[in-house]
Design an enzyme around this catalytic site. Structure first.
Site, PDB file in Angstrom:
ATOM      1  N   ARG A  23       0.828  -1.214   0.000  1.00 27.81           N
ATOM      2  CA  ARG A  23       0.000   0.000   0.000  1.00 27.81           C
ATOM      3  C   ARG A  23       0.863   1.266   0.000  1.00 27.81           C
ATOM      4  O   ARG A  23       0.524   2.250   0.661  1.00 27.81           O
ATOM      5  CB  ARG A  23      -0.946   0.019   1.199  1.00 27.81           C
ATOM      6  CG  ARG A  23      -1.995  -1.090   1.214  1.00 27.81           C
ATOM      7  CD  ARG A  23      -2.838  -0.936   2.480  1.00 27.81           C
ATOM      8  NE  ARG A  23      -3.755  -2.009   2.723  1.00 27.81           N
ATOM      9  CZ  ARG A  23      -5.059  -1.971   2.447  1.00 27.81           C
ATOM     10  NH1 ARG A  23      -5.585  -0.917   1.895  1.00 27.81           N
ATOM     11  NH2 ARG A  23      -5.838  -2.986   2.726  1.00 27.81           N
ATOM     12  N   LYS A  52     -13.837   5.134  -5.835  1.00 30.94           N
ATOM     13  CA  LYS A  52     -13.331   6.058  -4.816  1.00 30.94           C
ATOM     14  C   LYS A  52     -11.842   5.806  -4.590  1.00 30.94           C
ATOM     15  O   LYS A  52     -11.361   4.677  -4.682  1.00 30.94           O
ATOM     16  CB  LYS A  52     -14.108   5.918  -3.505  1.00 30.94           C
ATOM     17  CG  LYS A  52     -14.015   4.561  -2.830  1.00 30.94           C
ATOM     18  CD  LYS A  52     -14.900   4.510  -1.593  1.00 30.94           C
ATOM     19  CE  LYS A  52     -14.739   3.204  -0.821  1.00 30.94           C
ATOM     20  NZ  LYS A  52     -13.404   3.002  -0.236  1.00 30.94           N
ATOM     21  N   LYS A  81     -15.527  -1.058   1.986  1.00 29.99           N
ATOM     22  CA  LYS A  81     -14.321  -1.301   1.200  1.00 29.99           C
ATOM     23  C   LYS A  81     -13.144  -0.537   1.802  1.00 29.99           C
ATOM     24  O   LYS A  81     -13.314   0.480   2.471  1.00 29.99           O
ATOM     25  CB  LYS A  81     -14.541  -0.885  -0.251  1.00 29.99           C
ATOM     26  CG  LYS A  81     -15.619  -1.683  -0.975  1.00 29.99           C
ATOM     27  CD  LYS A  81     -15.219  -3.142  -1.138  1.00 29.99           C
ATOM     28  CE  LYS A  81     -16.219  -3.925  -1.968  1.00 29.99           C
ATOM     29  NZ  LYS A  81     -17.472  -4.225  -1.269  1.00 29.99           N
ATOM     30  N   ASP A  82     -11.944  -1.037   1.536  1.00 23.03           N
ATOM     31  CA  ASP A  82     -10.734  -0.442   2.087  1.00 23.03           C
ATOM     32  C   ASP A  82     -10.654   1.044   1.765  1.00 23.03           C
ATOM     33  O   ASP A  82     -10.938   1.456   0.638  1.00 23.03           O
ATOM     34  CB  ASP A  82      -9.506  -1.149   1.517  1.00 23.03           C
ATOM     35  CG  ASP A  82      -9.505  -2.635   1.829  1.00 23.03           C
ATOM     36  OD1 ASP A  82     -10.201  -3.374   1.123  1.00 23.03           O
ATOM     37  OD2 ASP A  82      -8.831  -3.025   2.789  1.00 23.03           O
ATOM     38  N   ARG A  83     -10.245   1.811   2.753  1.00 24.17           N
ATOM     39  CA  ARG A  83     -10.108   3.252   2.532  1.00 24.17           C
ATOM     40  C   ARG A  83      -8.828   3.573   1.771  1.00 24.17           C
ATOM     41  O   ARG A  83      -8.845   4.355   0.807  1.00 24.17           O
ATOM     42  CB  ARG A  83     -10.107   3.991   3.874  1.00 24.17           C
ATOM     43  CG  ARG A  83      -9.887   5.486   3.713  1.00 24.17           C
ATOM     44  CD  ARG A  83      -9.861   6.221   5.027  1.00 24.17           C
ATOM     45  NE  ARG A  83      -9.591   7.638   4.838  1.00 24.17           N
ATOM     46  CZ  ARG A  83      -9.432   8.508   5.827  1.00 24.17           C
ATOM     47  NH1 ARG A  83      -9.516   8.096   7.086  1.00 24.17           N
ATOM     48  NH2 ARG A  83      -9.192   9.771   5.568  1.00 24.17           N
TER      49      ARG A  83
END
Length: 330
Positions: A23, A52, A81-83
């Site tokens: 990430r 997003k 969902k993952d930020r």
């Protein structure tokens, strides 16, 4: 984090084979939600397919509700969902009559409206078919000769279906909250926060059972007298999501679960009075269509996971991950 809430669970495929950056940018973690059906084109709900970049799902839902002039409870989505990622997911908006707003007004530097359609039902949690991931691991330092057979083994046999560390909050904060709620009997008035604490507690108990079956190398096979969960036509062993009701297993599986959860009765007993019912979750997560590609020293993984499965549980069987400072200090 208190020692009793350690969240480093045993791996099934052996020691980690190296390390990689994880990430580093939001674009390194791409998630695409697949509903498994197409909106019908008519009905009381507007479906919005939104991309997003770095935004929170619940925050997006509030922006949609504000634009439509309705309550947030009238917005549906299949899951959070993952930020810190770029994700594509569907939202439903209850608009039975009247004109629709200009949905492109939602557009920002980090939000794009990709598709608009009508459908008859509100989206519910867990309603989608799967999530498809494309993950870039940067600067991999590992023996490729060992890494690729490990990937092949994972593609064939799957990984332990642990709840990921994000379920437990930063430094296990959701587990501390669960302890206050279940043991100290501190009243939590905020409903989402209370729900988060209960989910974390049930997830942690499940992980404890799965960890023991990984240690005994019986996480992929049914134990004597164990009833399977059917997923995609495959019979899989399961573990408990604790709550009200009788245990749903017998024999050796029940004996193992009773042994593992005996030290956690101070959580199990109050969970039975919180209104949640006992359920089961598969112990095995299959990375569907797993493929990989080297891009210099970087490794891209592409695969799909069923509802409620964590991509981090796949990576945890491969490499130690180094988070960027923006996440490690979050």
């Amino acid at each position: 984090m208190p020692e009793e809430f350690a969240i480093n669970f045993p791996r099934a495929h052996g020691d980690l084979l190296g390390e990689a950056g994880f990430r580093t940018e939001n674009a390194d973690f791409l998630v695409t939600e697949e509903l498994g059906f197409s909106p019908s084109g008519e009905g009381e709900h507007v479906y919005l397919y939104i991309e997003k970049d770095g935004d929170n799902t619940a925050w997006i839902a509030r922006q949609i509700a504000a634009l439509a002039g309705i309550e947030t409870r009238d917005i549906g989505y299949c899951g959070l969902k993952d930020r810190h990622a770029i994700t594509r997911q569907w939202f439903s908006v209850y608009l039975p009559k009247g004109p629709e707003p200009d949905w492109q007004a939602l557009r920002t530097d980090t939000i794009r409206v990709l598709e608009v359609a009508r459908h008859r039902q509100k989206l519910r949690r867990g309603q989608h078919l799967c999530n498809r991931f494309s993950i870039l691991l940067r600067g991999v330092t590992a023996d490729v000769a060992a890494l690729e057979p490990r990937l092949t083994d994972i593609a064939t046999h799957g990984v332990p279906n642990y709840f990921g560390p994000q379920r437990f909050g930063i430094d296990g904060g959701n587990l501390v909250l669960a302890q206050r709620l279940l043991v100290d009997q501190v009243r939590i008035k905020n409903r989402p926060k209370r729900s988060m604490a209960l989910s974390a507690a049930r997830s942690y108990l499940f992980n404890q059972v799965l960890a023991e079956r990984v240690k005994r190398d019986c996480w992929r096979e049914l134990m004597p007298d164990e009833s399977p969960i059917e997923i995609g036509g495959e019979a899989l062993p399961s573990g408990p999501l604790w709550g009200r009701g009788r245990p749903q297993v017998t024999g050796a599986a029940l004996a193992l679960e009773e042994q593992v959860l005996a030290p956690w009765q101070h959580w199990c007993e109050p969970l039975e009075f919180t209104g949640v019912n006992q359920d089961r979750r598969a112990l095995v997560s299959k990375a569907q269509g797993l493929s990989w590609q080297w891009q210099g020293d970087d490794l891209r993984l592409d695969f799909a996971l069923g509802v409620g499965c964590y991509a981090t549980s796949v990576i945890a069987e491969l490499l130690a991950t180094k988070l960027p400072k923006r996440l490690s200090e979050a």
